[in-house]
Design an enzyme around this catalytic site. Sequence first.
Site, mmCIF file in Angstrom:
data_model
loop_
_atom_site.group_PDB
_atom_site.id
_atom_site.type_symbol
_atom_site.label_atom_id
_atom_site.label_comp_id
_atom_site.label_asym_id
_atom_site.label_seq_id
_atom_site.Cartn_x
_atom_site.Cartn_y
_atom_site.Cartn_z
ATOM 1 N N TYR A 203 35.699 54.931 48.069
ATOM 2 C CA TYR A 203 36.586 55.207 46.930
ATOM 3 C C TYR A 203 36.685 56.728 46.845
ATOM 4 C CZ TYR A 203 36.030 50.332 45.342
ATOM 5 O OH TYR A 203 36.037 48.955 45.244
ATOM 6 N N LYS A 299 37.334 43.533 40.552
ATOM 7 C CA LYS A 299 36.807 42.517 39.633
ATOM 8 C C LYS A 299 37.733 41.306 39.428
ATOM 9 C CE LYS A 299 32.887 44.172 38.761
ATOM 10 N NZ LYS A 299 32.540 44.002 40.165
ATOM 11 N N TYR A 386 29.234 46.987 39.711
ATOM 12 C CA TYR A 386 29.977 46.740 40.948
ATOM 13 C C TYR A 386 29.560 45.417 41.603
ATOM 14 C CZ TYR A 386 32.745 47.789 45.057
ATOM 15 O OH TYR A 386 33.691 47.726 46.050
HETATM 16 P P1 RFL Z 1 47.003 34.143 41.169
HETATM 17 O O1 RFL Z 1 46.363 34.512 42.448
HETATM 18 O O2 RFL Z 1 48.110 34.989 40.663
HETATM 19 O O3 RFL Z 1 47.512 32.636 41.339
HETATM 20 C C1 RFL Z 1 48.335 32.011 40.369
HETATM 21 C C2 RFL Z 1 49.101 30.902 41.044
HETATM 22 O O4 RFL Z 1 49.913 30.237 40.076
HETATM 23 C C3 RFL Z 1 51.215 30.053 40.614
HETATM 24 N N1 RFL Z 1 52.175 29.943 39.497
HETATM 25 C C4 RFL Z 1 52.689 28.775 39.072
HETATM 26 N N2 RFL Z 1 52.488 27.509 39.487
HETATM 27 C C5 RFL Z 1 53.162 26.531 38.827
HETATM 28 N N3 RFL Z 1 54.042 26.777 37.808
HETATM 29 C C6 RFL Z 1 54.257 28.026 37.375
HETATM 30 N N4 RFL Z 1 55.101 28.254 36.369
HETATM 31 C C7 RFL Z 1 53.556 29.087 37.997
HETATM 32 N N5 RFL Z 1 53.549 30.433 37.835
HETATM 33 C C8 RFL Z 1 52.702 30.933 38.742
HETATM 34 C C9 RFL Z 1 51.433 31.259 41.489
HETATM 35 O O5 RFL Z 1 52.446 31.014 42.495
HETATM 36 C C10 RFL Z 1 50.053 31.425 42.101
HETATM 37 O O6 RFL Z 1 49.897 30.697 43.302
HETATM 38 O O7 RFL Z 1 45.928 34.032 39.973
HETATM 39 P P2 RFL Z 1 44.417 33.536 40.024
HETATM 40 O O8 RFL Z 1 44.293 32.247 40.786
HETATM 41 O O9 RFL Z 1 43.936 33.613 38.633
HETATM 42 O O10 RFL Z 1 43.647 34.616 40.917
HETATM 43 C C11 RFL Z 1 43.507 35.946 40.481
HETATM 44 C C12 RFL Z 1 43.415 36.892 41.698
HETATM 45 O O11 RFL Z 1 44.498 36.607 42.553
HETATM 46 C C13 RFL Z 1 43.450 38.366 41.270
HETATM 47 O O12 RFL Z 1 42.638 38.575 40.138
HETATM 48 C C14 RFL Z 1 42.953 39.311 42.379
HETATM 49 O O13 RFL Z 1 43.780 39.247 43.501
HETATM 50 C C15 RFL Z 1 42.885 40.747 41.872
HETATM 51 N N6 RFL Z 1 42.518 41.706 42.915
HETATM 52 C C16 RFL Z 1 41.195 41.866 43.287
HETATM 53 N N7 RFL Z 1 40.220 41.111 42.726
HETATM 54 C C17 RFL Z 1 38.921 41.222 43.149
HETATM 55 O O14 RFL Z 1 38.051 40.514 42.610
HETATM 56 N N8 RFL Z 1 38.552 42.088 44.155
HETATM 57 C C18 RFL Z 1 39.468 42.886 44.768
HETATM 58 O O15 RFL Z 1 39.106 43.581 45.709
HETATM 59 C C19 RFL Z 1 40.846 42.818 44.333
HETATM 60 N N9 RFL Z 1 41.805 43.562 44.906
HETATM 61 C C20 RFL Z 1 43.516 42.463 43.544
HETATM 62 C C21 RFL Z 1 43.114 43.400 44.557
HETATM 63 C C22 RFL Z 1 44.874 42.308 43.236
HETATM 64 C C23 RFL Z 1 45.823 43.066 43.885
HETATM 65 N N10 RFL Z 1 47.187 42.835 43.538
HETATM 66 C C24 RFL Z 1 48.256 42.811 44.425
HETATM 67 C C25 RFL Z 1 47.527 42.408 42.206
HETATM 68 C C26 RFL Z 1 44.051 44.166 45.199
HETATM 69 C C27 RFL Z 1 45.403 44.023 44.869
HETATM 70 C C28 RFL Z 1 46.365 44.908 45.595
HETATM 71 C C1 PHB Z 2 40.623 45.356 49.083
HETATM 72 O O1 PHB Z 2 39.970 45.317 50.146
HETATM 73 O O2 PHB Z 2 41.769 44.896 49.015
HETATM 74 C C2 PHB Z 2 40.025 45.981 47.885
HETATM 75 C C3 PHB Z 2 38.709 46.397 47.915
HETATM 76 C C4 PHB Z 2 38.144 46.995 46.800
HETATM 77 C C5 PHB Z 2 38.912 47.172 45.667
HETATM 78 C C6 PHB Z 2 40.224 46.733 45.621
HETATM 79 C C7 PHB Z 2 40.781 46.137 46.738
HETATM 80 O O3 PHB Z 2 38.350 47.786 44.586
#
Ligand code: RFL
Ligand code: PHB
Length: 393
Positions: A203, A299, A386
């Site tokens: 980071y 998270k 973390y």
């Molecule tokens: P999701 O993954 O958004 O899934 C929700 C699902 O619901 C569907 N949906 C519907 N289905 C039926 N009817 C409707 N009306 C609907 N509306 C939506 C969607 O199509 C989808 O399939 O939520 P969920 O399951 O709660 O999961 C949450 C995680 O995806 C999210 O918190 C993480 O990706 C966040 N995040 C990270 N979390 C970590 O713990 N560690 C990480 O390293 C981390 N890095 C990240 C991240 C999120 C990122 N982005 C793009 C937001 C890095 C990035 C770049």
């Molecule tokens: C990732 O690998 O996508 C990633 C890792 C750590 C973070 C966020 C995203 O804090």
Amino acid sequence: MASTRTQVAIVGAGPSGLLLGALLARAGVDAVIVEQRSADYVLGRIRAGVLEQVTVDLLDEAGVSGRLHAEGLPHDGVNLAFDGVLHRIDLKALTGKHVVVYGQTEVTRDLMEARAAAGLRTVYEAQDVAVHGFDGGQPFVSYTLRGEPHMLQCDFIAGCDGYHGVCRASVPAEALQTHEKVYPFGWLGILADVPPVAHELIYAHSEHGFALCSMRSAARSRYYVQCALDDHAERWSDEAFWAELKRRLPADVAAQVLTGPSIEKSIAPLRSFVAEPMRFGRLFLAGDAAHIVPPTGAKGLNLAAGDVGLLSRALAEFYGGSSRGIDTYSERCLQRVWKAERFSWWFTSLMHRFPDTGSFGQRMQHAELSYLVSSEAASKALAENYVGLPLAF
Ligand code: RFL
Ligand code: PHB
């Protein structure tokens, strides 16, 4: 209209919905997942990469962790970079715990495959999904599939449909309190089939903005740079991205970065958001449907896993004759959620360059970074958050 029945109707087949479905199946509770996208579309979203021990334990419990243990990369430390120097925070020595680097895409794939192999029902590409009757005793989910209207009757609805989903939006506004902070920047991320620059995550705080070096495997890297909110991924050539990343890393680290063509490039806005409570009658919200954190603390997915860990137990207890679990679900989730919100907000505020931070604010960031890496107490507080705070089962 085709009508079917299940005990728990899960809206959304992201990690929350799929993991909830797997945990409920283990507990003998019947559930159907209704997802608006195709399975391929869900698998195409590149998101989280870091799993806490609590999340790994839940994937173990769900019986879907074989590949995670074989291919996931356990990390005992994490690096902070500033003033041209790398500082390692020894997670293992400070907390006795580690994190596992294993992509959300892979977690989702493992859960989908296990679900299909067990013959559990998932409806993909459902249109016009709507939730009804959750304030009374007969909730149901309606949707259209290939032009045909369907009705799924249930005892409970689990809103696992992410930030833009229909479940939270269906709760009367007066029953919901929301808290939000939008940050004045986003993250431009790329995925590339090149070995990562370091074995553990970096980071980096720099005068040009934040950067993160992460990975998916020993041969696939995931890198991010802080960008303007109105920026567009198409504006960034791969060359421009690599140059910007290197500019934000210590020179000796930058010299080691291996570059190559990107296989994905996208911008994510950064937001903190909580909706409370997380239960309305027979509707439960879980994961991003209820709360969003900026990705700086990794998270989001872990909070989602914690929510559905609590929800699956609460529902199993309900069918075993006790409503204690469902009655305390929201409160127990929110205790952990707010602590993760605080950590993610703090880490985001510390590591990024804010447009309106004057020289005093920058000095405060520096003083705090230098304190963090020189005080064992401060390093330990970072490490403890973390690797993840415990779940209140
Ligand atoms: P999701 O993954 O958004 O899934 C929700 C699902 O619901 C569907 N949906 C519907 N289905 C039926 N009817 C409707 N009306 C609907 N509306 C939506 C969607 O199509 C989808 O399939 O939520 P969920 O399951 O709660 O999961 C949450 C995680 O995806 C999210 O918190 C993480 O990706 C966040 N995040 C990270 N979390 C970590 O713990 N560690 C990480 O390293 C981390 N890095 C990240 C991240 C999120 C990122 N982005 C793009 C937001 C890095 C990035 C770049
Ligand atoms: C990732 O690998 O996508 C990633 C890792 C750590 C973070 C966020 C995203 O804090």
